[in-house]
Design a protein around this motif. Structure first.
Motif, PDB file in Angstrom:
ATOM      1  N   TYR A 314       0.839  -1.196   0.000  1.00 34.75           N
ATOM      2  CA  TYR A 314       0.000   0.000   0.000  1.00 34.75           C
ATOM      3  C   TYR A 314       0.877   1.251   0.000  1.00 34.75           C
ATOM      4  O   TYR A 314       1.939   1.289   0.641  1.00 34.75           O
ATOM      5  CB  TYR A 314      -0.936  -0.002   1.211  1.00 34.75           C
ATOM      6  N   THR A 326       1.935   2.969  10.743  1.00 31.33           N
ATOM      7  CA  THR A 326       0.644   2.362  10.406  1.00 31.33           C
ATOM      8  C   THR A 326      -0.244   2.266  11.638  1.00 31.33           C
ATOM      9  O   THR A 326       0.215   2.376  12.773  1.00 31.33           O
ATOM     10  CB  THR A 326       0.819   0.949   9.817  1.00 31.33           C
ATOM     11  N   TRP A 328      -3.127  -0.262  11.486  1.00 34.65           N
ATOM     12  CA  TRP A 328      -4.047  -1.269  10.983  1.00 34.65           C
ATOM     13  C   TRP A 328      -4.838  -1.924  12.117  1.00 34.65           C
ATOM     14  O   TRP A 328      -4.314  -2.152  13.209  1.00 34.65           O
ATOM     15  CB  TRP A 328      -3.296  -2.368  10.238  1.00 34.65           C
ATOM     16  N   TYR A 329      -6.080  -2.243  11.820  1.00 35.03           N
ATOM     17  CA  TYR A 329      -6.863  -3.086  12.721  1.00 35.03           C
ATOM     18  C   TYR A 329      -6.287  -4.500  12.648  1.00 35.03           C
ATOM     19  O   TYR A 329      -5.811  -4.926  11.586  1.00 35.03           O
ATOM     20  CB  TYR A 329      -8.329  -3.079  12.285  1.00 35.03           C
ATOM     21  N   GLN A 332      -5.789  -6.831   9.454  1.00 37.16           N
ATOM     22  CA  GLN A 332      -5.759  -5.987   8.265  1.00 37.16           C
ATOM     23  C   GLN A 332      -4.305  -5.623   7.929  1.00 37.16           C
ATOM     24  O   GLN A 332      -3.465  -5.564   8.826  1.00 37.16           O
ATOM     25  CB  GLN A 332      -6.566  -4.710   8.509  1.00 37.16           C
ATOM     26  N   PRO A 333      -4.009  -5.403   6.639  1.00 35.40           N
ATOM     27  CA  PRO A 333      -4.910  -5.523   5.482  1.00 35.40           C
ATOM     28  C   PRO A 333      -5.103  -6.982   5.071  1.00 35.40           C
ATOM     29  O   PRO A 333      -4.215  -7.806   5.285  1.00 35.40           O
ATOM     30  CB  PRO A 333      -4.166  -4.747   4.396  1.00 35.40           C
ATOM     31  N   VAL A 342      -7.687   2.312   1.288  1.00 42.19           N
ATOM     32  CA  VAL A 342      -7.610   2.288   2.753  1.00 42.19           C
ATOM     33  C   VAL A 342      -8.538   3.340   3.347  1.00 42.19           C
ATOM     34  O   VAL A 342      -8.571   4.489   2.898  1.00 42.19           O
ATOM     35  CB  VAL A 342      -6.161   2.543   3.219  1.00 42.19           C
ATOM     36  N   TYR A 350     -13.302  -0.817  15.876  1.00 39.69           N
ATOM     37  CA  TYR A 350     -12.152  -0.368  15.084  1.00 39.69           C
ATOM     38  C   TYR A 350     -11.500   0.882  15.682  1.00 39.69           C
ATOM     39  O   TYR A 350     -10.284   1.051  15.606  1.00 39.69           O
ATOM     40  CB  TYR A 350     -12.579  -0.075  13.644  1.00 39.69           C
ATOM     41  N   ARG A 353      -8.977   2.752  13.546  1.00 39.54           N
ATOM     42  CA  ARG A 353      -7.894   2.006  12.901  1.00 39.54           C
ATOM     43  C   ARG A 353      -8.244   1.706  11.445  1.00 39.54           C
ATOM     44  O   ARG A 353      -9.367   1.885  11.017  1.00 39.54           O
ATOM     45  CB  ARG A 353      -7.600   0.735  13.700  1.00 39.54           C
ATOM     46  N   TRP A 354      -7.259   1.241  10.701  1.00 39.61           N
ATOM     47  CA  TRP A 354      -7.388   1.167   9.255  1.00 39.61           C
ATOM     48  C   TRP A 354      -7.852  -0.207   8.791  1.00 39.61           C
ATOM     49  O   TRP A 354      -7.548  -1.233   9.406  1.00 39.61           O
ATOM     50  CB  TRP A 354      -6.050   1.453   8.575  1.00 39.61           C
ATOM     51  N   SER A 355      -8.546  -0.200   7.672  1.00 41.94           N
ATOM     52  CA  SER A 355      -8.881  -1.442   6.980  1.00 41.94           C
ATOM     53  C   SER A 355      -8.848  -1.172   5.488  1.00 41.94           C
ATOM     54  O   SER A 355      -9.030  -0.038   5.050  1.00 41.94           O
ATOM     55  CB  SER A 355     -10.260  -1.966   7.400  1.00 41.94           C
ATOM     56  N   ASP A 356      -8.570  -2.212   4.714  1.00 45.89           N
ATOM     57  CA  ASP A 356      -8.611  -2.045   3.263  1.00 45.89           C
ATOM     58  C   ASP A 356      -9.936  -2.584   2.739  1.00 45.89           C
ATOM     59  O   ASP A 356     -10.526  -3.511   3.297  1.00 45.89           O
ATOM     60  CB  ASP A 356      -7.417  -2.712   2.572  1.00 45.89           C
TER      61      ASP A 356
END
Length: 373
Positions: A314, A326, A328-329, A332-333, A342, A350, A353-356
């Motif tokens: 990414y 980063t 990320w959850y 993830q990803p 993203v 969450y 936090r990030w997810s794709d």
């Protein structure tokens, strides 16, 4: 009510104006002949692309995918030709690099819309698997893009025909607007998105051609956009997007959702900005704390960032940098492939936090977006 260009923010800064030259009166005659049943109606924006130009429509695609004029006799990819168009030989088709997905953006010139005006178009859309590609039409209403048409249901592996459709522009009184047409095309060889015979018209009996009727003349139109400022004054804001200076940097948060990453990306770039790139832990905490704060007034849901799959990992498309810091959850990803982007997500546990997730697709819940300078 005043309807404004979809990507203009209401600032008190000078407008930057770009002029577009339209074709001469011969094109008006050509297009009128292509639509003889419309000769007694007020035509606002139209094109069949037979002249080899898009005017009065403008390609404003921000990524590699673009609307290009294709001739039926000489297709971009001879192994994947379009079916014969409904009239003439030329039409617009989403053109993108091999094995790459993307969304092309086409906008009309600004024009006056009246109650009862409608958009007519011909289209061809094909995808494998079913309902991946799409054509979506938006009109700008008080600075907010509102979707009035989605054609994903026609996106099937076996679609080899052009269709025509008309849709009402839901204006309640005369106002200035622009029409935006988004064409999302996946990365498969057989994926295809094309449009033709664009006509914005009303039932008014007065013909008002948008082009010069003199064969030796031309008409100049202007399209104005207001760039996001380098800093955010305390009184800066609009009904649809609010800008804030946080830690010396300008961030603009949308108050409306878009169902495609590409729409948010196009909006930001059209205003001299990019989607949010979170390149340090400090910035991650800054944005998360601001969204989470009660004083922000923001919906604690989901926001598009500039993060997108870059082939080997990414990357932040806003800065063309790979991810370093980063958030990320866990787990993830999990969809590391072309066409995935993203988001910051505040659903369930969450907590920002990030997810794709796929960048664009029918059936996915729309998200907000964040621009930055």
């Amino acid at each position: 009510m005043e309807v404004s260009v979809a990507f203009i923010l209401f600032f008190s800064f000078p407008l930057l104006s770009t002029s577009f030259r339209l074709s001469d009166g011969e094109k008006w005659n050509e297009v009128s002949n292509a639509f003889p049943h419309r000769a007694s109606e007020r035509v606002l924006q139209l094109s069949d692309f037979e002249s080899g130009t898009m005017s009065p429509w403008i390609d404003e695609s921000a990524a590699d995918a673009r609307w290009n004029i294709e001739d039926f006799s000489t297709p971009f990819d001879p192994t994947q030709p379009a079916p014969p168009p409904p009239s003439g030989t030329k039409y617009l088709r989403v053109n993108r690099p091999t094995d790459t997905s993307g969304q092309a953006v086409l906008r009309s010139e600004q024009f006056t819309v009246d109650p009862g005006d409608q958009l007519r178009l011909s289209f061809w859309i094909r995808s494998d698997p079913t309902q991946v590609n799409n054509i979506q039409v938006y009109w700008s209403n008080n600075g907010i893009q509102e979707r009035i048409l989605s054609l994903v249901e026609y996106s099937t592996p076996t679609n080899f025909e052009w269709r025509s459709i008309s849709v009402l522009i839901p204006a309640t009184q005369s106002a200035q607007t622009r029409i935006s047409i988004y064409g999302f095309c996946n990365s498969g060889n057989s994926d295809a998105v094309a449009i033709d015979n664009l006509v914005v018209e009303s039932s008014d009996q007065t013909v008002t051609p948008p082009l010069s009727t003199q064969s030796t003349g031309s008409t100049s139109y202007s399209s104005s956009t207001t760039p996001l400022p380098g800093s955010c004054p305390s009184n800066l804001g609009s009904e649809s997007v609010r800008c804030e200076t946080l830690n010396g940097k300008c961030y603009c948060f949308s108050f409306y959702k878009v169902d495609s990453w590409y729409i948010g990306d196009s909006y930001c770039r059209s205003n001299g900005a990019t989607l949010l790139s979170l390149e340090t832990q400090t910035e991650i905490s800054l944005i998360d704390n601001y969204i989470a704060s009660a004083s922000s007034g923001l919906d604690k849901y989901a926001y598009w960032t500039s993060g997108q799959w870059g082939g080997t990992g990414y990357v932040w498309t806003g800065s063309n940098q790979p991810f370093t810091a980063t958030n990320w959850y866990p787990g993830q990803p999990d969809d590391m492939a072309t066409g995935f982007c993203v988001r910051l997500f505040y659903g369930t546990d969450y907590a920002g936090r990030w997810s794709d997730i796929i960048c664009s697709g029918e059936g996915y819940t729309p998200f907000y977006f964040i621009c930055e300078l």
